[in-house]
Design a protein around this motif. Structure first.
Motif, PDB file in Angstrom:
ATOM      1  N   ASN A 349       0.831  -1.198   0.000  1.00 45.87           N
ATOM      2  CA  ASN A 349       0.000   0.000   0.000  1.00 45.87           C
ATOM      3  C   ASN A 349       0.868   1.251   0.000  1.00 45.87           C
ATOM      4  O   ASN A 349       2.062   1.194   0.326  1.00 45.87           O
ATOM      5  N   PRO A 350       0.292   2.391  -0.346  1.00 42.85           N
ATOM      6  CA  PRO A 350       1.061   3.639  -0.253  1.00 42.85           C
ATOM      7  C   PRO A 350       1.554   3.895   1.168  1.00 42.85           C
ATOM      8  O   PRO A 350       1.069   3.299   2.141  1.00 42.85           O
ATOM      9  N   ALA A 351       2.503   4.793   1.293  1.00 43.09           N
ATOM     10  CA  ALA A 351       3.016   5.192   2.596  1.00 43.09           C
ATOM     11  C   ALA A 351       1.902   5.817   3.427  1.00 43.09           C
ATOM     12  O   ALA A 351       0.865   6.237   2.896  1.00 43.09           O
ATOM     13  N   GLY A 352       2.097   5.883   4.748  1.00 42.38           N
ATOM     14  CA  GLY A 352       1.121   6.519   5.615  1.00 42.38           C
ATOM     15  C   GLY A 352       0.841   7.944   5.180  1.00 42.38           C
ATOM     16  O   GLY A 352       1.720   8.626   4.641  1.00 42.38           O
ATOM     17  N   LEU A 353      -0.389   8.406   5.409  1.00 39.11           N
ATOM     18  CA  LEU A 353      -0.765   9.755   4.981  1.00 39.11           C
ATOM     19  C   LEU A 353       0.156  10.812   5.576  1.00 39.11           C
ATOM     20  O   LEU A 353       0.512  11.779   4.891  1.00 39.11           O
ATOM     21  N   ASP A 354       0.531  10.662   6.854  1.00 44.08           N
ATOM     22  CA  ASP A 354       1.407  11.659   7.478  1.00 44.08           C
ATOM     23  C   ASP A 354       2.768  11.696   6.803  1.00 44.08           C
ATOM     24  O   ASP A 354       3.357  12.767   6.635  1.00 44.08           O
ATOM     25  N   GLU A 355       3.255  10.534   6.369  1.00 41.74           N
ATOM     26  CA  GLU A 355       4.547  10.483   5.693  1.00 41.74           C
ATOM     27  C   GLU A 355       4.447  11.034   4.273  1.00 41.74           C
ATOM     28  O   GLU A 355       5.361  11.726   3.798  1.00 41.74           O
ATOM     29  N   LEU A 356       3.351  10.712   3.566  1.00 38.46           N
ATOM     30  CA  LEU A 356       3.172  11.276   2.225  1.00 38.46           C
ATOM     31  C   LEU A 356       3.109  12.798   2.285  1.00 38.46           C
ATOM     32  O   LEU A 356       3.716  13.493   1.453  1.00 38.46           O
ATOM     33  N   GLN A 357       2.374  13.316   3.273  1.00 41.11           N
ATOM     34  CA  GLN A 357       2.278  14.763   3.413  1.00 41.11           C
ATOM     35  C   GLN A 357       3.646  15.375   3.715  1.00 41.11           C
ATOM     36  O   GLN A 357       4.015  16.403   3.139  1.00 41.11           O
ATOM     37  N   CYS A 358       4.408  14.731   4.578  1.00 40.10           N
ATOM     38  CA  CYS A 358       5.729  15.240   4.926  1.00 40.10           C
ATOM     39  C   CYS A 358       6.660  15.212   3.717  1.00 40.10           C
ATOM     40  O   CYS A 358       7.383  16.186   3.452  1.00 40.10           O
ATOM     41  N   ALA A 359       6.631  14.111   2.959  1.00 43.15           N
ATOM     42  CA  ALA A 359       7.480  14.017   1.777  1.00 43.15           C
ATOM     43  C   ALA A 359       7.110  15.083   0.748  1.00 43.15           C
ATOM     44  O   ALA A 359       7.994  15.684   0.101  1.00 43.15           O
ATOM     45  N   TRP A 360       5.813  15.328   0.602  1.00 41.05           N
ATOM     46  CA  TRP A 360       5.347  16.329  -0.365  1.00 41.05           C
ATOM     47  C   TRP A 360       5.840  17.724   0.014  1.00 41.05           C
ATOM     48  O   TRP A 360       6.348  18.472  -0.827  1.00 41.05           O
ATOM     49  N   PHE A 361       5.704  18.066   1.282  1.00 37.96           N
ATOM     50  CA  PHE A 361       6.155  19.386   1.723  1.00 37.96           C
ATOM     51  C   PHE A 361       7.681  19.484   1.731  1.00 37.96           C
ATOM     52  O   PHE A 361       8.238  20.552   1.441  1.00 37.96           O
ATOM     53  N   ASP A 362       8.380  18.383   2.055  1.00 38.56           N
ATOM     54  CA  ASP A 362       9.849  18.405   2.000  1.00 38.56           C
ATOM     55  C   ASP A 362      10.331  18.758   0.593  1.00 38.56           C
ATOM     56  O   ASP A 362      11.277  19.532   0.408  1.00 38.56           O
ATOM     57  N   LYS A 363       9.673  18.168  -0.408  1.00 35.96           N
ATOM     58  CA  LYS A 363      10.073  18.412  -1.797  1.00 35.96           C
ATOM     59  C   LYS A 363       9.848  19.858  -2.197  1.00 35.96           C
ATOM     60  O   LYS A 363      10.740  20.513  -2.756  1.00 35.96           O
ATOM     61  N   TRP A 364       8.663  20.407  -1.897  1.00 32.99           N
ATOM     62  CA  TRP A 364       8.297  21.694  -2.469  1.00 32.99           C
ATOM     63  C   TRP A 364       8.541  22.881  -1.534  1.00 32.99           C
ATOM     64  O   TRP A 364       8.670  24.007  -2.020  1.00 32.99           O
ATOM     65  N   CYS A 365       8.609  22.655  -0.232  1.00 29.23           N
ATOM     66  CA  CYS A 365       8.888  23.753   0.698  1.00 29.23           C
ATOM     67  C   CYS A 365      10.358  23.823   1.092  1.00 29.23           C
ATOM     68  O   CYS A 365      10.876  24.902   1.381  1.00 29.23           O
ATOM     69  N   LYS A 366      11.018  22.658   1.116  1.00 31.29           N
ATOM     70  CA  LYS A 366      12.429  22.621   1.526  1.00 31.29           C
ATOM     71  C   LYS A 366      13.377  22.284   0.385  1.00 31.29           C
ATOM     72  O   LYS A 366      14.603  22.363   0.558  1.00 31.29           O
ATOM     73  N   GLY A 367      12.839  21.887  -0.754  1.00 34.59           N
ATOM     74  CA  GLY A 367      13.695  21.591  -1.899  1.00 34.59           C
ATOM     75  C   GLY A 367      14.470  20.299  -1.770  1.00 34.59           C
ATOM     76  O   GLY A 367      15.508  20.129  -2.418  1.00 34.59           O
ATOM     77  N   ILE A 368      13.987  19.358  -0.962  1.00 39.98           N
ATOM     78  CA  ILE A 368      14.663  18.070  -0.774  1.00 39.98           C
ATOM     79  C   ILE A 368      14.302  17.141  -1.932  1.00 39.98           C
ATOM     80  O   ILE A 368      13.129  16.897  -2.209  1.00 39.98           O
ATOM     81  N   ASP A 369      15.297  16.607  -2.601  1.00 33.25           N
ATOM     82  CA  ASP A 369      15.063  15.743  -3.758  1.00 33.25           C
ATOM     83  C   ASP A 369      14.802  14.323  -3.274  1.00 33.25           C
ATOM     84  O   ASP A 369      15.678  13.457  -3.296  1.00 33.25           O
ATOM     85  N   ASN A 370      13.564  14.070  -2.831  1.00 32.24           N
ATOM     86  CA  ASN A 370      13.208  12.767  -2.269  1.00 32.24           C
ATOM     87  C   ASN A 370      12.485  11.859  -3.254  1.00 32.24           C
ATOM     88  O   ASN A 370      12.091  10.746  -2.913  1.00 32.24           O
ATOM     89  N   GLY A 371      12.261  12.327  -4.480  1.00 28.60           N
ATOM     90  CA  GLY A 371      11.659  11.499  -5.517  1.00 28.60           C
ATOM     91  C   GLY A 371      10.149  11.476  -5.541  1.00 28.60           C
ATOM     92  O   GLY A 371       9.555  10.805  -6.381  1.00 28.60           O
ATOM     93  N   VAL A 372       9.478  12.226  -4.629  1.00 30.90           N
ATOM     94  CA  VAL A 372       8.023  12.159  -4.583  1.00 30.90           C
ATOM     95  C   VAL A 372       7.391  12.706  -5.864  1.00 30.90           C
ATOM     96  O   VAL A 372       6.265  12.335  -6.215  1.00 30.90           O
ATOM     97  N   ASP A 373       8.122  13.546  -6.587  1.00 32.03           N
ATOM     98  CA  ASP A 373       7.604  14.059  -7.858  1.00 32.03           C
ATOM     99  C   ASP A 373       7.644  12.999  -8.950  1.00 32.03           C
ATOM    100  O   ASP A 373       7.099  13.214 -10.040  1.00 32.03           O
ATOM    101  N   GLY A 374       8.258  11.853  -8.661  1.00 33.42           N
ATOM    102  CA  GLY A 374       8.245  10.742  -9.604  1.00 33.42           C
ATOM    103  C   GLY A 374       7.139   9.745  -9.339  1.00 33.42           C
ATOM    104  O   GLY A 374       7.066   8.699  -9.981  1.00 33.42           O
ATOM    105  N   TYR A 375       6.278  10.061  -8.383  1.00 31.31           N
ATOM    106  CA  TYR A 375       5.153   9.203  -8.036  1.00 31.31           C
ATOM    107  C   TYR A 375       4.043   9.402  -9.058  1.00 31.31           C
ATOM    108  O   TYR A 375       3.977  10.434  -9.744  1.00 31.31           O
TER     109      TYR A 375
END
Length: 638
Positions: A349-375
């Protein structure tokens, strides 16, 4: 209607995990006395949660700020944050089902996927360097002013709050907005105004047009709207006293509550009791309350459910976003309004909602290249046990238009129904009239499960996974057993040739998957009032020249006459779905004249109804138009 998108360079599987790093801050500091001034003198009250090493000492550092606008009283968010960990462990202790069908076990299992975390204050975010701000919208909770949901003035409040936040020493200039239901819509409205510094949106069970989808579904009121307004009105009389006293707002709060104790309920009553009330139709003042998706530039995540009240618009919102590739995502599972994320975080299953939200904000608010934009960017759970699917767009790129004709021959599979008829690959040969049954519909139904946000699924299969009791007051059209698996992907159109005995008629449609043992599991649904059948051709969806998703204007100036005994055509939009019906199963369409508690027919409408009939006519064939991919669809699945 489908807007082209640029796919992410490498699509990740639906069960991908993203590195959000370890907790950096073991504690949080909560300030419940924040007051934010608006330009018209109203004060919005808020809870501010900041990272801390010890509860009494917030970190003296600026962080990205996540803002959540709520009408439900931020006290709920506050106390929800305190029990989120307990709720998560309790949800994980209850094993979910095999997810061929969503059941009550899955509802109880939901908190294990992180939903309580994102509804309240996401400690996963705060512990990794975010500030969380939950704001009571004007006239609700402890905020002063008058509540008028999604009004232009409230739109302005969103922008003024975000501007104020960026001026605070604990904000580093980067903003995100999030929310569930109302809060998700508010987040999208805020983003559509392009406030400075807004980088990301995470909208959960939000809608494109809440009045069309929930308030006036199919052109008639939804009973739950009045209950919802009453709940919001009740919650605004439970303030957070410490903040009111500290900010000297007690007097203003009391004056505003006395001046407007029942926000919106008077209008709701007038819509139901006044024939032709202007707000009983879609109109310009309702349109002013909607998000402007085409103007959104912040990266946007849309989280939805196939049986959510806003299911109609998940992909319409996604398509309207003018963002490239991974900067927009839509993830839809098979749940209800209160069960989003059931099973998330578990294998497959997908990652937990809290983790998905954190990964999304890490990418776009902090500029962390975590790959979530490849989802994804489109990730859906296929109903019927089809697992998770990832693809660049919805519906499946390999779909083509298919049609099944409504015929009067008994299918032999629905002796429980008001009338048992058939769905066939070939048009009917004889003219037959099929009157819709009259009588009170069953409370045990998928529509009840939908309107209770999934809560009644705990009462058993007749609330969600077996609609046979509801079909007792319907005409059902059912295929023979399928020779091979059938995949549905996209919206549908039920095209009918009908006549009425009065000057009005209402049509409620449910599409189900009939199992070999007879269980009839709802997949999707639609409804329409006959006089509002005018189709907005410009904004409807056509595939290969065929009308697949008819959009009705639902406006007063588009009312069409319904003449007793005079046949007419009607196209009923059926919400999008993704489902697989296994070989040996059957596809069914149930048509009923009512669907309480999903819809409410006001007295003035009921007086106009005097029977309604589906005419099975070779010269005017009734048909279900839907989209289905070829067997080699090329989709990837988890």
């Amino acid at each position: 209607m489908t807007a082209p998108i640029t796919p992410a360079t490498a699509s990740l599987p639906p069960d991908a995990r993203f590195d959000i790093g370890p907790e950096q801050y073991p504690a949080v500091h909560l300030d419940t006395t924040v007051a934010i001034p608006m330009s018209d003198g109203v004060m919005l009250c808020a809870d501010l949660t900041r990272p801390a090493y010890r509860r009494a000492e917030p970190i003296d550092q600026a962080f990205p700020v996540v803002v959540n606008f709520t009408p439900y009283n931020r006290l709920g968010n506050r106390y929800g944050g305190r029990i989120a960990g307990i709720a998560r462990r309790a949800g994980q202790a209850m094993a979910g089902s095999d997810r061929r069908r969503f059941t009550g076990r899955d509802l109880v299992h939901t908190p294990g996927g992180g939903l309580v975390d994102v509804i309240s204050t996401n400690r996963t975010l705060v512990s990794r360097g975010y500030v969380d701000l939950v704001v009571d919208v004007r006239g609700t909770g402890s905020s002063t002013g008058t509540w008028d949901f999604f009004s232009p003035r409230e739109h302005l409040d969103y922008v003024e709050v975000l501007r104020w936040v960026r001026q605070q020493p604990w904000c580093d200039g980067h903003l995100a907005v999030t929310g569930v239901s109302y809060g998700g819509i508010a987040a999208l409205i805020a983003a559509g105004q392009r406030p400075e510094g807004l980088d990301a949106v995470f909208a959960i069970v939000a809608g494109e047009d809440p009045v069309r989808e929930l308030g006036l579904t199919g052109g008639v009121p939804t009973p739950g709207m009045a209950l919802w307004m009453a709940a919001v009105d009740g919650a605004k009389f439970l303030p957070s006293p410490r903040g009111l006293i500290r900010n000297r707002l007690v007097g203003q709060y009391l004056r505003d509550r006395r001046a407007d104790p029942l926000s919106g309920l008077g209008r709701a009553r007038a819509i139901v009791t006044t024939e032709g009330h202007p707000d009983g139709f879609l109109n310009d003042q309702w349109a002013q309350r909607l998000p402007d998706f085409e103007r959104i530039t912040a990266a946007t995540w849309i989280q939805g459910g196939w049986h959510d009240v806003y299911n109609r618009s998940n992909f319409r919102m996604f398509d309207r976003l003018g963002l490239d590739g991974g900067a927009k995502q839509v993830l839809v599972d098979d749940g209800y309004h209160l069960s989003i994320g059931a099973g998330f975080g578990e294998p497959g299953n997908p990652a937990g909602l809290d983790e998905l939200q954190c990964a999304w904000f890490d990418k776009w608010c902090k500029g962390i290249d975590n790959g979530v934009d490849g989802y994804g960017p489109v990730t859906v759970r296929r109903q019927g046990g089809g697992g998770w699917i990832s693809r660049p767009r919805f519906p499946d790129p390999a779909v083509s238009v298919r049609r099944l004709y409504l015929t009067a021959e008994p299918s032999g599979s629905a002796t429980h129904a008001g009338t048992d008829a058939a769905l066939s690959d070939t048009p009917p040969e004889d003219l037959t009239r099929l009157p819709l049954p009259t009588g009170r519909g069953a409370f045990a139904s998928s529509n009840t499960a939908l309107m209770t946000m999934g809560v009644t699924t705990v009462l058993g299969r007749h609330f969600g996974s077996d609609d046979r009791r509801a079909e007792a007051t319907a005409v059902t059209f059912t295929t023979p057993p399928l020779a091979q698996d059938l995949v549905l992907s996209g919206p549908m159109n039920l095209h009918l040739w009908v006549e009425t005995g009065g000057t009005e008629a209402f049509w409620s449609v449910t599409v189900t998957d009939v199992e070999p043992d007879g269980r009839s599991a709802a997949l999707t649904r639609g409804a329409l009032l006959s006089s509002l059948r005018a189709v907005d051709e410009k904004n409807s969806t056509y595939v290969d020249g065929e009308l697949i998703f008819p959009l009705h204007t639902l406006r007063a100036d588009a009312v069409l006459p319904v003449v007793p005994g005079e046949p007419f055509e009607i196209d009923i939009e059926i919400n999008p779905t993704e489902a697989v019906l296994r070989a040996g199963h059957r596809l069914r369409v149930a048509v009923a004249p009512t669907s309480f508690p999903r819809h409410f027919l006001p007295p003035a409408v009921k007086r106009k109804i005097n029977g309604q009939t589906i005419i099975v006519d070779p010269e005017h064939p009734c048909e279900l138009r839907f989209l289905s991919p070829t067997p080699a669809s090329g989709s990837s699945r988890a």
